[in-house]
Design a protein around this motif. Structure first.
Motif, PDB file in Angstrom:
ATOM      1  N   GLN A  36       0.826  -1.207   0.000  1.00 31.77           N
ATOM      2  CA  GLN A  36       0.000   0.000   0.000  1.00 31.77           C
ATOM      3  C   GLN A  36       0.862   1.259   0.000  1.00 31.77           C
ATOM      4  N   GLN A  37       1.950   1.241   0.768  1.00 33.20           N
ATOM      5  CA  GLN A  37       2.834   2.395   0.808  1.00 33.20           C
ATOM      6  C   GLN A  37       3.406   2.706  -0.568  1.00 33.20           C
ATOM      7  N   HIS A  38       3.781   1.675  -1.299  1.00 30.64           N
ATOM      8  CA  HIS A  38       4.331   1.892  -2.634  1.00 30.64           C
ATOM      9  C   HIS A  38       3.247   2.322  -3.613  1.00 30.64           C
ATOM     10  N   VAL A  39       2.019   1.850  -3.404  1.00 28.85           N
ATOM     11  CA  VAL A  39       0.917   2.336  -4.234  1.00 28.85           C
ATOM     12  C   VAL A  39       0.746   3.839  -4.041  1.00 28.85           C
ATOM     13  N   TYR A  40       0.771   4.293  -2.782  1.00 26.38           N
ATOM     14  CA  TYR A  40       0.658   5.724  -2.507  1.00 26.38           C
ATOM     15  C   TYR A  40       1.779   6.509  -3.186  1.00 26.38           C
ATOM     16  N   GLU A  41       2.991   5.966  -3.149  1.00 26.88           N
ATOM     17  CA  GLU A  41       4.112   6.660  -3.765  1.00 26.88           C
ATOM     18  C   GLU A  41       3.915   6.813  -5.269  1.00 26.88           C
ATOM     19  N   TRP A  42       3.410   5.768  -5.902  1.00 27.72           N
ATOM     20  CA  TRP A  42       3.139   5.844  -7.339  1.00 27.72           C
ATOM     21  C   TRP A  42       2.015   6.827  -7.622  1.00 27.72           C
ATOM     22  N   GLN A  43       0.963   6.789  -6.811  1.00 28.39           N
ATOM     23  CA  GLN A  43      -0.181   7.668  -7.058  1.00 28.39           C
ATOM     24  C   GLN A  43       0.160   9.134  -6.839  1.00 28.39           C
ATOM     25  N   ASN A  44       1.098   9.417  -5.947  1.00 28.96           N
ATOM     26  CA  ASN A  44       1.409  10.798  -5.587  1.00 28.96           C
ATOM     27  C   ASN A  44       2.742  11.280  -6.153  1.00 28.96           C
ATOM     28  N   ALA A  45       3.297  10.529  -7.100  1.00 31.62           N
ATOM     29  CA  ALA A  45       4.576  10.922  -7.696  1.00 31.62           C
ATOM     30  C   ALA A  45       4.419  12.256  -8.428  1.00 31.62           C
ATOM     31  N   THR A  46       5.366  13.155  -8.214  1.00 28.57           N
ATOM     32  CA  THR A  46       5.311  14.476  -8.850  1.00 28.57           C
ATOM     33  C   THR A  46       6.116  14.536 -10.143  1.00 28.57           C
ATOM     34  N   GLY A  47       7.047  13.628 -10.311  1.00 30.30           N
ATOM     35  CA  GLY A  47       7.857  13.604 -11.527  1.00 30.30           C
ATOM     36  C   GLY A  47       7.692  12.296 -12.269  1.00 30.30           C
ATOM     37  N   PRO A  48       8.284  12.163 -13.444  1.00 33.73           N
ATOM     38  CA  PRO A  48       8.177  10.917 -14.221  1.00 33.73           C
ATOM     39  C   PRO A  48       8.847   9.753 -13.503  1.00 33.73           C
ATOM     40  N   ARG A  49       8.168   8.612 -13.507  1.00 33.05           N
ATOM     41  CA  ARG A  49       8.719   7.412 -12.873  1.00 33.05           C
ATOM     42  C   ARG A  49       8.839   6.257 -13.852  1.00 33.05           C
ATOM     43  N   GLY A  50       8.470   6.488 -15.103  1.00 36.18           N
ATOM     44  CA  GLY A  50       8.453   5.372 -16.037  1.00 36.18           C
ATOM     45  C   GLY A  50       7.271   4.475 -15.724  1.00 36.18           C
ATOM     46  N   ASN A  51       7.363   3.212 -16.114  1.00 36.43           N
ATOM     47  CA  ASN A  51       6.276   2.276 -15.811  1.00 36.43           C
ATOM     48  C   ASN A  51       6.839   0.938 -15.340  1.00 36.43           C
ATOM     49  N   TYR A  52       7.870   1.032 -14.517  1.00 33.53           N
ATOM     50  CA  TYR A  52       8.534  -0.182 -14.047  1.00 33.53           C
ATOM     51  C   TYR A  52       8.461  -0.229 -12.527  1.00 33.53           C
ATOM     52  N   ALA A  84      -1.605   3.228 -11.736  1.00 30.98           N
ATOM     53  CA  ALA A  84      -0.606   4.273 -11.506  1.00 30.98           C
ATOM     54  C   ALA A  84       0.654   4.061 -12.326  1.00 30.98           C
ATOM     55  N   SER A  85       0.999   2.789 -12.593  1.00 33.06           N
ATOM     56  CA  SER A  85       2.279   2.489 -13.234  1.00 33.06           C
ATOM     57  C   SER A  85       2.173   2.009 -14.675  1.00 33.06           C
ATOM     58  N   ALA A  86       1.031   1.382 -15.024  1.00 36.05           N
ATOM     59  CA  ALA A  86       0.850   0.745 -16.342  1.00 36.05           C
ATOM     60  C   ALA A  86       1.846  -0.389 -16.558  1.00 36.05           C
ATOM     61  N   ASP A  87       2.372  -0.957 -15.472  1.00 31.93           N
ATOM     62  CA  ASP A  87       3.303  -2.086 -15.559  1.00 31.93           C
ATOM     63  C   ASP A  87       2.487  -3.377 -15.622  1.00 31.93           C
ATOM     64  N   PHE A  88       2.494  -4.058 -16.780  1.00 31.66           N
ATOM     65  CA  PHE A  88       1.671  -5.245 -16.972  1.00 31.66           C
ATOM     66  C   PHE A  88       2.038  -6.365 -16.009  1.00 31.66           C
ATOM     67  N   ARG A  89       3.260  -6.366 -15.476  1.00 33.69           N
ATOM     68  CA  ARG A  89       3.691  -7.436 -14.579  1.00 33.69           C
ATOM     69  C   ARG A  89       2.846  -7.487 -13.304  1.00 33.69           C
ATOM     70  N   VAL A  90       2.254  -6.350 -12.948  1.00 38.43           N
ATOM     71  CA  VAL A  90       1.402  -6.311 -11.755  1.00 38.43           C
ATOM     72  C   VAL A  90       0.213  -7.255 -11.933  1.00 38.43           C
ATOM     73  N   LEU A  91      -0.408  -7.217 -13.102  1.00 41.12           N
ATOM     74  CA  LEU A  91      -1.603  -8.035 -13.335  1.00 41.12           C
ATOM     75  C   LEU A  91      -1.257  -9.475 -13.674  1.00 41.12           C
ATOM     76  N   GLU A  92      -0.022  -9.741 -14.067  1.00 41.30           N
ATOM     77  CA  GLU A  92       0.390 -11.127 -14.299  1.00 41.30           C
ATOM     78  C   GLU A  92       0.324 -11.945 -13.012  1.00 41.30           C
ATOM     79  N   ILE A  93       0.383 -11.295 -11.871  1.00 47.38           N
ATOM     80  CA  ILE A  93       0.343 -11.995 -10.583  1.00 47.38           C
ATOM     81  C   ILE A  93      -1.038 -12.590 -10.320  1.00 47.38           C
ATOM     82  N   LEU A  94      -2.075 -11.970 -10.860  1.00 48.14           N
ATOM     83  CA  LEU A  94      -3.442 -12.371 -10.516  1.00 48.14           C
ATOM     84  C   LEU A  94      -3.771 -13.820 -10.896  1.00 48.14           C
TER      85      LEU A  94
END
Length: 293
Positions: A36-52, A84-94
């Motif tokens: 959850q903490q990392h989700v918050y970081e992605w959602q509240n990022a102020t600069g570009p983070r890529g999608n990894y 928040a990230s558009a990283d497809f690997r997140v949904l591969e876990i499901l």
């Protein structure tokens, strides 16, 4: 330490498995808070983070899904992280997290995956998830494992058919996956849960896919005794689907009434409270048709 050595000798699968195993010693709530903490970081990022997304976050998410007895409770984390990230690997876990579950765990989890699929708009994400499903079919799998994978494939293909310009092949694949799932051996009480799953697919825009959904609901109802709890519930799900999503109100009500009579006659001491929902649903449908008598 073992995972580090696997990484050194380039045994990627063993490295990933060992990293997940090392996180499994954490409590469920600790894993949830970490992700959850990392989700918050992605959602509240102020600069570009890529999608990894960082590997440790993915490993923790997988450990959380494996550790919990109700993986559907944490599907929202995967959805938020993917959005928040558009990283497809997140949904591969499901899909991986559906294996080894009981039917009582599988079907609520499938509902959560269905909700998550609503945010998928990239063909690459669907393709990667389908590759994961195909890989997970390998080896010894139970009937419920294989049915769950079939239904996940159907959900992925259905979503792909809704967001792509050429839906035809995806509709065909979704129908085929549903047929495979339906033809597998049924566990005790599983027909009722399957009826819930089919009803909860809601309004289906593709006629071929909806026709398969209705065929399966009708066959489930034909297999069921409406004098029993499970059998009556299956007929209830068929009737509501006919009325709500298939534009067949008359058929739905015509099927509903004899099922109510059969269930009522099987309970001469009075209508059981745990079946109030179907009865109230029938009365509301009748009132909607101005059939008050």
């Amino acid at each position: 330490m073992l995972s580090d050595w696997y990484q050194v000798v380039d045994r990627r699968e063993d490295y990933e498995r060992a990293r997940v195993d090392s996180l499994m010693v954490m409590d469920e709530w600790q894993l949830q808070q970490f992700v959850q903490q990392h989700v918050y970081e992605w959602q509240n990022a102020t600069g570009p983070r890529g999608n990894y997304v960082e590997d440790d976050v993915l490993f923790a998410l997988q450990a959380l899904f494996e550790k919990t007895g109700s993986p559907g409770s944490y599907a929202y984390l995967a959805q938020q992280l993917y959005e928040a990230s558009a990283d497809f690997r997140v949904l591969e876990i499901l899909p991986d997290s559906v294996l080894g579950r009981t039917p009582q765990q599988v079907y609520p989890y499938l509902e959560s995956i269905r909700s998550v699929m609503e945010v998928v708009r990239k063909e690459a994400t669907s393709d990667k998830m389908l590759e994961t499903v195909a890989r997970l079919r390998e080896g010894e799998r139970s009937a419920i494992d294989l049915r769950a994978l079939d239904l996940i494939e159907a959900l992925i293909e259905r979503r792909a058919s809704e967001v792509l310009n050429q839906p035809g092949p995806h509709i065909t694949a979704a129908v085929a996956a549903m047929q495979r799932a339906f033809d597998r051996e049924w566990g005790e009480g599983e027909r009722r849960q399957m009826a819930d799953f089919l009803h909860n697919m809601s309004l289906i825009s593709q006629p071929e896919l909806n026709a398969e959904r209705m065929r399966e609901l009708r066959e489930l109802a034909a297999m069921s005794d409406p004098a029993t709890d499970d059998g009556f519930w299956v007929v209830y799900r068929l009737c509501r689907t006919l009325c709500d999503y298939d534009n067949h109100m008359d058929e739905g009500l015509a099927r509903f009434e004899p099922a109510i009579n059969a269930y009522s006659q099987a309970h001469p001491e009075g209508w059981p409270a745990h079946m109030n929902e179907p009865l109230e649903s029938y009365l509301l449908l009748m009132q909607g048709q101005s059939r008050f008598s």
